[in-house]
Design an enzyme around this catalytic site. Structure first.
Site, PDB file in Angstrom:
ATOM      1  N   VAL A 104       0.869  -1.172   0.000  1.00 59.92           N
ATOM      2  CA  VAL A 104       0.000   0.000   0.000  1.00 59.92           C
ATOM      3  C   VAL A 104       0.905   1.220   0.000  1.00 59.92           C
ATOM      4  O   VAL A 104       1.865   1.281   0.779  1.00 59.92           O
ATOM      5  CB  VAL A 104      -0.923   0.028   1.231  1.00 59.92           C
ATOM      6  CG1 VAL A 104      -1.847   1.245   1.174  1.00 59.92           C
ATOM      7  CG2 VAL A 104      -1.725  -1.260   1.343  1.00 59.92           C
ATOM      8  N   CYS A 105       0.640   2.159  -0.896  1.00 57.79           N
ATOM      9  CA  CYS A 105       1.331   3.441  -0.904  1.00 57.79           C
ATOM     10  C   CYS A 105       2.846   3.242  -1.000  1.00 57.79           C
ATOM     11  O   CYS A 105       3.340   2.566  -1.901  1.00 57.79           O
ATOM     12  CB  CYS A 105       0.921   4.217   0.346  1.00 57.79           C
ATOM     13  SG  CYS A 105       1.279   5.987   0.290  1.00 57.79           S
ATOM     14  N   ALA A 106       3.616   3.806  -0.068  1.00 55.04           N
ATOM     15  CA  ALA A 106       5.075   3.726  -0.103  1.00 55.04           C
ATOM     16  C   ALA A 106       5.595   2.316   0.092  1.00 55.04           C
ATOM     17  O   ALA A 106       6.784   2.058  -0.136  1.00 55.04           O
ATOM     18  CB  ALA A 106       5.673   4.647   0.965  1.00 55.04           C
ATOM     19  N   THR A 124       1.702   3.352  -7.066  1.00 59.75           N
ATOM     20  CA  THR A 124       1.937   3.827  -5.710  1.00 59.75           C
ATOM     21  C   THR A 124       1.236   5.171  -5.564  1.00 59.75           C
ATOM     22  O   THR A 124       0.532   5.623  -6.482  1.00 59.75           O
ATOM     23  CB  THR A 124       3.454   3.944  -5.424  1.00 59.75           C
ATOM     24  OG1 THR A 124       3.654   4.258  -4.034  1.00 59.75           O
ATOM     25  CG2 THR A 124       4.099   5.025  -6.272  1.00 59.75           C
TER      26      THR A 124
END
Length: 299
Positions: A104-106, A124
């Site tokens: 998730v994300c970073a 991302t």
């Protein structure tokens, strides 16, 4: 299925809590998910100031299991992953053994450091896309989507998109009706990636206030592959067939039959994308053969 969340210092709470809530709710509905929280140290501070407790010993994993890497605060340190080399090797080894790894994300940065993005498509958070595209030039960044799946490596965009990723995995495991049930319990919309409609039919037609229509939709969602005569649906809602058709159409823009056909079509499209033939997919969703499926796809 064991879901292992890798807790990294500075993690964003919603990156973790969103997917954990989805899988936890699915488990409460009777699906076989076990959640574990692993870290390189026991006390893991979050970006929001809450310190979480993790175990440092990894459980034994099978190819059926999933590792999820939530993102962390990237304001400091230009988003560089803080993983130990041994942890990065563990992520790569799980994938090499046939397992699935998600971020998730970073968290995509951790997958990149493990070599899992090389030769694959990924996404991302929009603020990190240029950075990670430059950091991992052997990978292909996909912009403006909620999540990307590529050979058991699943990456999602920022923060709340982890919920969409988890709902997608529940749908893949147990069908869209179960994912929709979880989404409704969480009061969120189920979304798909950029290659499909951004909202599934089950939730795209739920933004109304008619309890009777919601009850009928619940009935159709749970058993859309079966014959569902209008008389039985009306009896379940406690109203006449004519009243049901009028209220259902006013609330959703569809008749009950058309709504059921949409659910069948979406599920068949998913099965076909996973390698099923049109004939097999049609029969799986309740059609006698592929002719009706072809007509609906043609529309």
């Amino acid at each position: 299925m064991r879901i292992v969340f890798l807790l990294i210092p500075g993690l964003e709470l919603l990156d973790l809590a969103g997917p954990a809530q989805v899988f936890g709710t699915a488990a409460a509905f009777g699906h076989d998910y076990t959640l574990d929280y692993v870290g390189e140290r026991e006390d893991v501070p979050s970006a929001q100031g809450v310190t979480l407790r993790a175990v440092t010993r990894w459980p034994d994993l099978t190819p059926r299991d999933l590792i999820v890497v939530p993102g962390w605060n990237t304001v400091q340190g230009a988003g560089r992953h803080p993983l130990l080399a041994a942890t990065a090797r563990r992520l790569a080894a799980h994938h090499a053994a046939g397992g699935t790894v998600a971020s998730v994300c970073a968290g995509a940065d951790a997958l990149g450091a493990s070599g899992l993005l090389d030769g694959r498509r990924f996404t991302t958070h929009h603020e990190l896309q240029d950075l990670l595209a430059a950091r991992y030039p052997r990978a292909t960044i996909v912009r403006d989507v909620l999540y990307v799946t590529d050979d058991r490596v699943i990456t999602s965009a920022g923060i709340a998109s982890g919920i969409d990723l988890a709902l997608h995995l529940v749908a893949a495991d147990h069908g869209p009706a179960e994912a929709a049930k979880v989404a409704r319990d969480l009061v969120v919309y189920a979304r798909r990636n950029g290659d499909a409609a951004q909202a599934g039919a089950m939730l795209r037609h739920r933004s109304h206030l008619s309890d009777a229509v919601h009850r009928v939709q619940d009935r159709i969602d749970a058993d859309f592959a079966a014959p569902l005569p209008l008389a039985g649906l009306a009896a379940a809602a406690g109203i006449s067939e004519r009243t049901l058709t009028r209220r259902f159409t006013a609330a959703t823009g569809l008749t009950p039959l058309r709504y059921q056909q949409l659910l069948r079509l979406e599920r068949a499209e998913h099965l076909i994308s996973q390698g099923e033939t049109s004939e097999a997919a049609a029969r799986s969703v309740g059609f006698q053969d592929a002719r009706m499926l072809r007509r609906l796809r043609g529309r």
